[in-house]
Structures are given as C-alpha cells and as structure tokens.
Design an enzyme around this catalytic site. Sequence first.
Site, PDB file in Angstrom:
ATOM      1  N   LYS A  60       0.820  -1.209   0.000  1.00  0.00           N
ATOM      2  CA  LYS A  60       0.000   0.000   0.000  1.00  0.00           C
ATOM      3  C   LYS A  60       0.860   1.268   0.000  1.00  0.00           C
ATOM      4  O   LYS A  60       0.637   2.180  -0.791  1.00  0.00           O
ATOM      5  CB  LYS A  60      -0.863  -0.031   1.264  1.00  0.00           C
ATOM      6  CG  LYS A  60      -2.198   0.573   1.106  1.00  0.00           C
ATOM      7  CD  LYS A  60      -3.065   0.272   2.317  1.00  0.00           C
ATOM      8  CE  LYS A  60      -2.262   0.244   3.598  1.00  0.00           C
ATOM      9  NZ  LYS A  60      -2.977   0.778   4.750  1.00  0.00           N
ATOM     10  N   ARG A  90     -12.008   3.227   9.403  1.00  0.00           N
ATOM     11  CA  ARG A  90     -11.886   1.862   9.908  1.00  0.00           C
ATOM     12  C   ARG A  90     -13.243   1.298  10.297  1.00  0.00           C
ATOM     13  O   ARG A  90     -13.393   0.104  10.490  1.00  0.00           O
ATOM     14  CB  ARG A  90     -10.974   1.849  11.142  1.00  0.00           C
ATOM     15  CG  ARG A  90      -9.503   1.982  10.809  1.00  0.00           C
ATOM     16  CD  ARG A  90      -8.851   0.583  10.796  1.00  0.00           C
ATOM     17  NE  ARG A  90      -7.588   0.561  10.061  1.00  0.00           N
ATOM     18  CZ  ARG A  90      -6.420   0.931  10.561  1.00  0.00           C
ATOM     19  NH1 ARG A  90      -6.336   1.349  11.796  1.00  0.00           N
ATOM     20  NH2 ARG A  90      -5.326   0.874   9.828  1.00  0.00           N
ATOM     21  N   ARG A 125      10.534  -9.542   4.624  1.00  0.00           N
ATOM     22  CA  ARG A 125      10.814  -8.178   5.057  1.00  0.00           C
ATOM     23  C   ARG A 125      11.387  -8.179   6.482  1.00  0.00           C
ATOM     24  O   ARG A 125      12.299  -7.420   6.804  1.00  0.00           O
ATOM     25  CB  ARG A 125       9.526  -7.348   5.017  1.00  0.00           C
ATOM     26  CG  ARG A 125       9.738  -5.873   5.256  1.00  0.00           C
ATOM     27  CD  ARG A 125       8.493  -5.073   4.929  1.00  0.00           C
ATOM     28  NE  ARG A 125       7.540  -5.053   6.030  1.00  0.00           N
ATOM     29  CZ  ARG A 125       6.347  -4.433   5.991  1.00  0.00           C
ATOM     30  NH1 ARG A 125       5.945  -3.838   4.880  1.00  0.00           N
ATOM     31  NH2 ARG A 125       5.558  -4.441   7.032  1.00  0.00           N
ATOM     32  N   ARG A 146      11.604  -5.124  12.061  1.00  0.00           N
ATOM     33  CA  ARG A 146      10.309  -4.929  12.720  1.00  0.00           C
ATOM     34  C   ARG A 146       9.878  -6.222  13.399  1.00  0.00           C
ATOM     35  O   ARG A 146       9.752  -7.252  12.752  1.00  0.00           O
ATOM     36  CB  ARG A 146       9.253  -4.499  11.687  1.00  0.00           C
ATOM     37  CG  ARG A 146       9.190  -3.014  11.516  1.00  0.00           C
ATOM     38  CD  ARG A 146       8.195  -2.635  10.455  1.00  0.00           C
ATOM     39  NE  ARG A 146       6.808  -2.927  10.833  1.00  0.00           N
ATOM     40  CZ  ARG A 146       5.769  -2.436  10.156  1.00  0.00           C
ATOM     41  NH1 ARG A 146       5.958  -1.653   9.100  1.00  0.00           N
ATOM     42  NH2 ARG A 146       4.539  -2.742  10.529  1.00  0.00           N
ATOM     43  N   ARG A 162      -2.392 -10.345  12.268  1.00  0.00           N
ATOM     44  CA  ARG A 162      -2.541  -8.997  11.700  1.00  0.00           C
ATOM     45  C   ARG A 162      -3.388  -9.043  10.429  1.00  0.00           C
ATOM     46  O   ARG A 162      -4.207  -8.159  10.169  1.00  0.00           O
ATOM     47  CB  ARG A 162      -1.172  -8.380  11.386  1.00  0.00           C
ATOM     48  CG  ARG A 162      -0.492  -7.802  12.628  1.00  0.00           C
ATOM     49  CD  ARG A 162       0.980  -7.540  12.387  1.00  0.00           C
ATOM     50  NE  ARG A 162       1.233  -6.589  11.318  1.00  0.00           N
ATOM     51  CZ  ARG A 162       2.366  -6.549  10.611  1.00  0.00           C
ATOM     52  NH1 ARG A 162       3.334  -7.422  10.849  1.00  0.00           N
ATOM     53  NH2 ARG A 162       2.517  -5.651   9.672  1.00  0.00           N
TER      54      ARG A 162
END
Length: 369
Positions: free
Chosen positions: A193, A268, A307, A313, A325
Amino acid sequence: MIKLHDKYFKPFVSAKEIDAALQRLADEIAEDVGDEIPVFVGILNGSFMLTSDFVKKYPKTCEVTFIKLASYEGVKSTEDIQRLIGLTQDLTGRTVIILEDIIDTGNTLHEVHRIFKNENVKSLKIATLFYKPEAYKKDFKLHYVGIEIPNKFIVGYGLDYDGLGRNLPEVYQIKETQHMTNLVLFGPPGAGKGTQAEFLKEKYNLVHISTGDVFRYNMKNDTALGMLAKSYIEKGGLVPDQVTIDMLKAEVEKNADANGFIFDGFPRTNAQAEALDQLMDSKDSQINAMIALEVDDEVLVKRLLERGKTSGRKDDADEAVIRNRIKVYYDETAILKDYYTAQDKYHGVDGVGSIEDITERLSGVIDKL
Ligand code: IMP
Ligand code: MG
C-alpha cells in the site's frame, strides 16, 4: 454535478422548486394587481425562461415585453450596464412589473429604474425569481422575491456562465472546491500500500494522508489536536472519531487546491466512513473510490517474513503474529467493503506482481473514475 467551461457546479434548486416559486409569485401578483392589465417586462437574456413559465401561470390577462441589458462578465457583476434593447412601446399610465431572473448587486436594477424614470408609468414593481441578500447594495424595493439564496454564483434556468448553462431546466451552484479525485486505499499488511500510494500521489498529483502519520506528527509537535489525541492514547483508550475527523479536516483544508486525496488508514468503521463522507460533502466533494489491494494470505506471510529478515520490525518476524494482523485487517475492513460496495465504489485490485504492473492496474481503476 456538471462542468461548464472550467468550472464545476452542483444541483441547487430543482425544477419543481422553481415551478412552485413561480406559482407563488404569479398568484401574489395577480391578487395585488386586481383588475389592471399589467405589462410584464422580462430583462433579457437571463429572464427568457422564467418569463415564459411565469406568464403561463399568470391567471389573468396581461401583456409581455422585454428589454435587454448586459452586465455580467464571467462570474462577476460589473457596474457598467449596457442597454442593448430599450423600451419599444409607450407605457404611460400602465402598471409595469419587471421580471428579473436574479438580483445580485442591484446594478442592473438601478439601470431599470433609470430607464423608467421618464416613462410616466402608473406603478413600477420589481419581481425576481432569485435574490442574493448578501450581495445587494442598493435601496430599491423588491416587491416580489421568489427564492433567497446565498451569495454564490449559480447557473441554469436562464442564467449563464459565459454563455453556457441557460438551457438547464434546474439551477446549479458553483462548487467550493473544484473537481477532486479522492481515494480510500486499503490493503492487508504487506500488500504494498505504502509503495503504491507513493506512485499514485506523484502520478495524479494527490495528497497522501496517512492517519497514522498525521497522528504521530501532531503528537510529536504538541499541536492542540495532538495533545488531545495523546490524552486518550495515554489512558489506553481509542481516539474518538471526531478528533480524527477534525485532524483530517485540517489536513484537507491545508491542501485546499489539491487534485484530491489518498486516505490511508481511515476509515476503519462505518461511523468513520460516514464522517468522512460528511467531511467530503462539506467540501463539495466526495470519496470516489475505495481501492483495495488483494493479495493471497500465503503470499503476504511470505513477503512479511522476508521483510522481517531485514526490516528489524518485530511484528514482521513471527508467523503467528503476521497471520493475526492479516485476520484483523479482514475483520476490520469487511464492513467497509460492504459500505463502499453499496455505493458502487469498491474496487479490488490484484496486488500480486511487479510494482509497475500493480501501479498500472490501480491507474486503470482511477482513470475510469
Ligand atoms: P446585478 O446587476 O449585480 O444585480 O446582477 C443582475 C444580473 O447579473 C442578472 O440579471 C444576471 O444576468 C447576472 N447575475 C447575477 N448573479 C448571477 C449568478 O449567480 N449567475 C448568473 N448570472 C448572474
Ligand atoms: Mg439578467
């Protein structure tokens, strides 16, 4: 919405409302005039349509004539009124009723009074379909007013913008913001995104608003909204929709001449989607599309784990966390998918492939909006 020359206009007064206003005027005038045979004087060009409709509603005998004046250039009234066709008959002793499409500054009306000053009419009355009280600068009495409107430029029903729009059967008002393309961008974690938003922003000259970024910026800089948001977050609560919306509103206003916005991370919930629609509406605009990048779960998991190897992360390192998630994303966005599908604005785009291919697919959707 319609476009005339370079400007956009939105529906403002329907043909039905115009019809009702004319009927009221016709009845009121007929009653006041009594047994007299009045002469209705339409002021060309603007009042051609209204004069025609009005006299058809006038329940008694009357005469109809026209004078032709010109004052407007583009969307501004000028002081300099040109008399293009004056009176062509003797109106001595007659009851004269001027039919105006619209009274704005009153300059045209001033000229009308000048024309009739030496005509020795029995009485001169002014009737106007539209009247902009905030713009009116003269003292001449307006005897009959159809509809009072705010001081914004309108077209349709005889009124034009540089020659166009006179033929429209209803009236349109100029839009505050000109045409924008506003997108809500969705995608599960790892769908690309952020990357795509960067490309779209460049390609379409849009402003990318990521609610997360806006929050962080406001909190870091201790803005009033940032402190307010912080007060909720520190108590472990969610930031109320209104606070977020106010923040978005400020961002939208900061970029008032943007070609449009990419909303990322918002809405949301249904309530937020409704609030966003209202915000857009208050800017004379709308959300044009919700675009969702669709990527298969297994591909997402693989991408994020990949990633995670380099990004450091924590939430990209654990497969169970990643799957959760993704699940949260679908739980959250399913409602919004329904919300935008109901408005015919949902567009799913295949998010698997090269970055260029995906940008091209997204562009395909945007170009068709
Ligand atoms: P005024 O002389 O400023 O009162 O303006 C009267 C004339 O200006 C009208 O007869 C129209 O021809 C034109 N006019 C005023 N306002 C508008 C508008 O909003 N749209 C289109 N024409 C307008
Ligand atoms: Mg006019």
